[in-house]
Scaffold this motif. Structure first.
Motif, PDB file in Angstrom:
ATOM      1  N   PHE A  96       0.949  -1.179  -0.171  1.00 52.54           N
ATOM      2  CA  PHE A  96       0.039   0.141   0.105  1.00 52.54           C
ATOM      3  C   PHE A  96       1.079   1.477  -0.090  1.00 52.54           C
ATOM      4  CE2 PHE A  96      -2.208   3.324   2.538  1.00 52.54           C
ATOM      5  CZ  PHE A  96      -3.261   3.501   1.511  1.00 52.54           C
ATOM      6  N   MET A  97       2.025   1.302   0.824  1.00 48.55           N
ATOM      7  CA  MET A  97       2.649   2.336   0.675  1.00 48.55           C
ATOM      8  C   MET A  97       3.647   2.675  -0.464  1.00 48.55           C
ATOM      9  SD  MET A  97       2.302   3.852   3.487  1.00 48.55           S
ATOM     10  CE  MET A  97       3.606   4.972   3.543  1.00 48.55           C
ATOM     11  N   ARG A  98       3.802   1.528  -1.068  1.00 48.14           N
ATOM     12  CA  ARG A  98       4.520   1.763  -2.394  1.00 48.14           C
ATOM     13  C   ARG A  98       3.415   2.271  -3.500  1.00 48.14           C
ATOM     14  NH1 ARG A  98       7.494  -3.115  -0.745  1.00 48.14           N
ATOM     15  NH2 ARG A  98       5.683  -4.440  -1.580  1.00 48.14           N
ATOM     16  N   VAL A  99       2.219   1.966  -3.437  1.00 45.62           N
ATOM     17  CA  VAL A  99       1.152   2.325  -4.325  1.00 45.62           C
ATOM     18  C   VAL A  99       1.042   3.934  -4.303  1.00 45.62           C
ATOM     19  CG1 VAL A  99      -1.321   2.127  -4.860  1.00 45.62           C
ATOM     20  CG2 VAL A  99       0.155   0.119  -4.565  1.00 45.62           C
ATOM     21  N   LEU A 100       1.068   4.362  -3.009  1.00 44.38           N
ATOM     22  CA  LEU A 100       0.705   5.852  -2.706  1.00 44.38           C
ATOM     23  C   LEU A 100       1.224   6.749  -3.562  1.00 44.38           C
ATOM     24  CD1 LEU A 100       0.511   6.066   1.245  1.00 44.38           C
ATOM     25  CD2 LEU A 100      -1.470   5.870  -0.686  1.00 44.38           C
ATOM     26  N   PRO A 101       2.550   6.641  -3.981  1.00 45.02           N
ATOM     27  CA  PRO A 101       3.247   7.710  -4.958  1.00 45.02           C
ATOM     28  C   PRO A 101       2.704   7.772  -6.256  1.00 45.02           C
ATOM     29  CG  PRO A 101       4.934   6.532  -3.826  1.00 45.02           C
ATOM     30  CD  PRO A 101       3.634   5.830  -3.494  1.00 45.02           C
TER      31      PRO A 101
ATOM     32  N   LEU B 284     -10.068   5.448  -8.514  1.00 43.67           N
ATOM     33  CA  LEU B 284     -10.243   4.044  -8.347  1.00 43.67           C
ATOM     34  C   LEU B 284      -9.511   3.175  -9.080  1.00 43.67           C
ATOM     35  CD1 LEU B 284     -13.773   4.010  -6.823  1.00 43.67           C
ATOM     36  CD2 LEU B 284     -11.603   3.976  -5.582  1.00 43.67           C
ATOM     37  N   ALA B 285      -9.670   3.625 -10.509  1.00 41.89           N
ATOM     38  CA  ALA B 285      -9.026   2.791 -11.492  1.00 41.89           C
ATOM     39  C   ALA B 285      -7.463   2.705 -11.277  1.00 41.89           C
ATOM     40  CB  ALA B 285      -9.330   3.236 -13.003  1.00 41.89           C
ATOM     41  N   GLU B 286      -6.761   3.897 -10.969  1.00 40.93           N
ATOM     42  CA  GLU B 286      -5.410   4.017 -10.710  1.00 40.93           C
ATOM     43  C   GLU B 286      -5.043   3.540  -9.553  1.00 40.93           C
ATOM     44  OE1 GLU B 286      -1.561   5.185 -11.339  1.00 40.93           O
ATOM     45  OE2 GLU B 286      -3.209   5.191 -12.883  1.00 40.93           O
ATOM     46  N   ILE B 287      -5.935   3.094  -8.563  1.00 41.55           N
ATOM     47  CA  ILE B 287      -5.455   2.428  -7.307  1.00 41.55           C
ATOM     48  C   ILE B 287      -5.554   1.001  -7.755  1.00 41.55           C
ATOM     49  CG2 ILE B 287      -6.306   1.599  -5.197  1.00 41.55           C
ATOM     50  CD1 ILE B 287      -7.524   4.224  -4.433  1.00 41.55           C
ATOM     51  N   VAL B 288      -6.398   0.543  -8.397  1.00 47.71           N
ATOM     52  CA  VAL B 288      -6.309  -0.679  -8.854  1.00 47.71           C
ATOM     53  C   VAL B 288      -5.404  -1.072  -9.770  1.00 47.71           C
ATOM     54  CG1 VAL B 288      -7.761  -2.657 -10.232  1.00 47.71           C
ATOM     55  CG2 VAL B 288      -9.008  -1.190  -8.563  1.00 47.71           C
ATOM     56  N   HIS B 289      -4.931  -0.380 -10.639  1.00 51.44           N
ATOM     57  CA  HIS B 289      -3.811  -0.546 -11.426  1.00 51.44           C
ATOM     58  C   HIS B 289      -2.460  -0.769 -11.029  1.00 51.44           C
ATOM     59  CE1 HIS B 289      -1.552  -0.396 -15.448  1.00 51.44           C
ATOM     60  NE2 HIS B 289      -0.918   0.590 -14.904  1.00 51.44           N
ATOM     61  N   SER B 290      -2.474   0.362 -10.044  1.00 52.03           N
ATOM     62  CA  SER B 290      -1.033   0.331  -9.533  1.00 52.03           C
ATOM     63  C   SER B 290      -0.908  -0.971  -8.371  1.00 52.03           C
ATOM     64  CB  SER B 290      -0.926   1.739  -8.430  1.00 52.03           C
ATOM     65  OG  SER B 290      -1.169   2.716  -9.328  1.00 52.03           O
ATOM     66  N   TYR B 291      -1.939  -1.233  -7.697  1.00 47.28           N
ATOM     67  CA  TYR B 291      -1.850  -2.265  -6.858  1.00 47.28           C
ATOM     68  C   TYR B 291      -1.544  -3.767  -7.657  1.00 47.28           C
ATOM     69  CZ  TYR B 291      -2.996  -5.059  -2.777  1.00 47.28           C
ATOM     70  OH  TYR B 291      -2.774  -6.226  -1.667  1.00 47.28           O
ATOM     71  N   ARG B 292      -2.381  -3.669  -8.886  1.00 45.06           N
ATOM     72  CA  ARG B 292      -1.955  -4.808  -9.473  1.00 45.06           C
ATOM     73  C   ARG B 292      -0.561  -4.946 -10.022  1.00 45.06           C
ATOM     74  NH1 ARG B 292      -3.623  -9.974 -10.490  1.00 45.06           N
ATOM     75  NH2 ARG B 292      -2.931 -10.722 -12.251  1.00 45.06           N
ATOM     76  N   ARG B 293       0.101  -3.617 -10.396  1.00 44.52           N
ATOM     77  CA  ARG B 293       1.494  -3.744 -10.996  1.00 44.52           C
ATOM     78  C   ARG B 293       2.378  -3.923  -9.801  1.00 44.52           C
ATOM     79  NH1 ARG B 293       0.922   1.135 -12.931  1.00 44.52           N
ATOM     80  NH2 ARG B 293       1.854   2.483 -10.990  1.00 44.52           N
TER      81      ARG B 293
END
Length: 275
Positions: A95-100, A191-200
Motif C-alpha cells: 500500500f505504501m508503494r502504491v501511494l506515490p 479508483l482505477a489508478e488504485i487498482v492498476h497500481s496495486y496490480r502492478r
C-alpha cells in the motif's frame, strides 16, 4: 458499552499479560533458532520487541497503581498485530508503494474540492443576497470543504443542496457539475489508478518471488550435489525428503543424528535448514 459484558480490569490486564509473555517466549524461540545476529538485523523484530516492551511497561504501571490507566496500550495492540503478522506487513508495504502513483489524482481531487468550496461560499454564503439563510453547509470555507468532501461520496446529498435549491433553481448546476466531474470522473479514475497500481505492485512482487525461488532452488541443488557431479543422487534426495518430514523441533538435533541416514553436511543441521 451497549450493555455488553465487560471484564474487570484485573482480568483484562491478566489476559493481556499472558499474551505479551507468549510473544516474548516466541521472540526468545526465534533468537535461539535464528541466532542473535540474524534476529536483531531484522527491523521487523526490533519493532516487535519495542512494542512488546512498551506494552509490558503499560501493564506494569497499571498493575502497581490501580488508579493509573495507560492510554497507549489499546493503541499498541493493532500495531503489535501488524508487526507480528508478515502478511499484514506485506500488505502495508504494498500500500505504501502504491501511494506515490496516486498523488496526481489526489491533487486534482483537492483542487476540485477547494475550487468548488470557494465558489460555494461566494454563491451561497450569508453575505450573498442569493441565499440569506443557507444553513450549516456553506457558512465558511472550512465548512464548505467538509461539506463537499462528504458530498463527493453522496452521503449528504441532497441535504446540502436543498437550502440553495429552494431559493434558486439554478443552484442545481453547481451541485450537478461537481458530482459529474468529481464523483463520476475523478473518483472513477482515482479508483482505477488504485487498482492498476496495486496490480502492478503484485506483479512485481510475483517476479521477485520467482527470482528468489529460483535462486533458492539453485543454492539447494548446490548443497545437495556433494560431489559436484551436476546431479543429485536419488538416495540423497530421499534422505532430504525424510529429513523434511521430521517434526519442526527436531531441527535443533545434532549432526550425528543425520549421519546414520547417509546425509553428511559440513555444518550443523540448523545451518542447512537456514540455507
Amino acid at each position: 458499552t451497549l450493555e455488553l459484558p465487560v471484564l474487570p480490569l484485573w482480568a483484562s490486564q491478566g489476559i493481556e499479560a499472558v499474551c505479551v509473555l507468549t510473544f516474548f517466549w516466541e521472540m526468545s524461540y526465534k533468537v535461539t533458532f535464528m541466532g542473535q545476529k540474524a534476529f536483531f538485523s531484522s527491523p521487523a523484530h526490533l519493532v516487535q520487541l519495542l512494542i512488546l516492551v512498551l506494552d509490558a511497561a503499560g501493564i506494569f504501571v497499571s498493575a502497581i497503581s490501580a488508579n493509573t490507566l495507560t492510554f497507549f496500550n489499546p493503541l499498541l495492540r493493532p500495531m503489535l498485530f501488524a508487526a507480528m503478522s508478515s502478511r499484514t506487513r506485506s500488505a502495508l508495504a504494498t500500500f505504501m508503494r502504491v501511494l506515490p502513483s496516486l498523488a496526481d489524482w489526489a491533487f486534482l481531487l483537492l483542487l476540485l474540492v477547494g475550487f468548488y468550496a470557494l465558489l460555494g461560499v461566494l454563491l451561497f454564503g450569508p453575505p450573498d443576497p442569493l441565499l440569506a439563510d443557507d444553513g450549516p453547509y456553506f457558512t465558511s470555507v472550512p465548512r464548505a470543504l467538509m461539506t463537499l468532501t462528504v458530498l463527493i461520496t453522496t452521503a449528504n446529498y441532497p441535504d446540502c443542496q436543498l437550502p440553495a435549491y429552494s431559493l434558486q433553481r439554478a443552484s442545481f448546476l453547481f451541485f450537478a457539475s461537481f458530482l459529474v466531474v468529481g464523483l463520476f470522473f475523478l473518483m472513477s479514475m482515482f479508483l482505477a489508478e488504485i487498482v492498476h497500481s496495486y496490480r502492478r505492485q503484485l506483479d512485481a512482487e510475483a517476479v521477485l518471488a520467482k527470482a528468489r525461488r529460483d535462486e533458492g532452488l539453485a543454492f539447494a541443488f548446490k548443497l545437495l550435489d556433494f560431489n559436484h557431479n551436476g546431479f543429485v543422487a536419488l538416495k540423497d534426495f530421499n534422505v532430504l525428503i525424510h529429513r523434511l518430514q521430521l517434526p519442526v523441533l527436531d531441527t535443533f538435533s545434532d549432526e550425528e543424528e543425520l549421519l546414520p541416514m547417509g546425509l553428511h553436511v559440513p555444518g550443523p543441521p540448523r545451518n542447512l535448514v537456514t540455507a
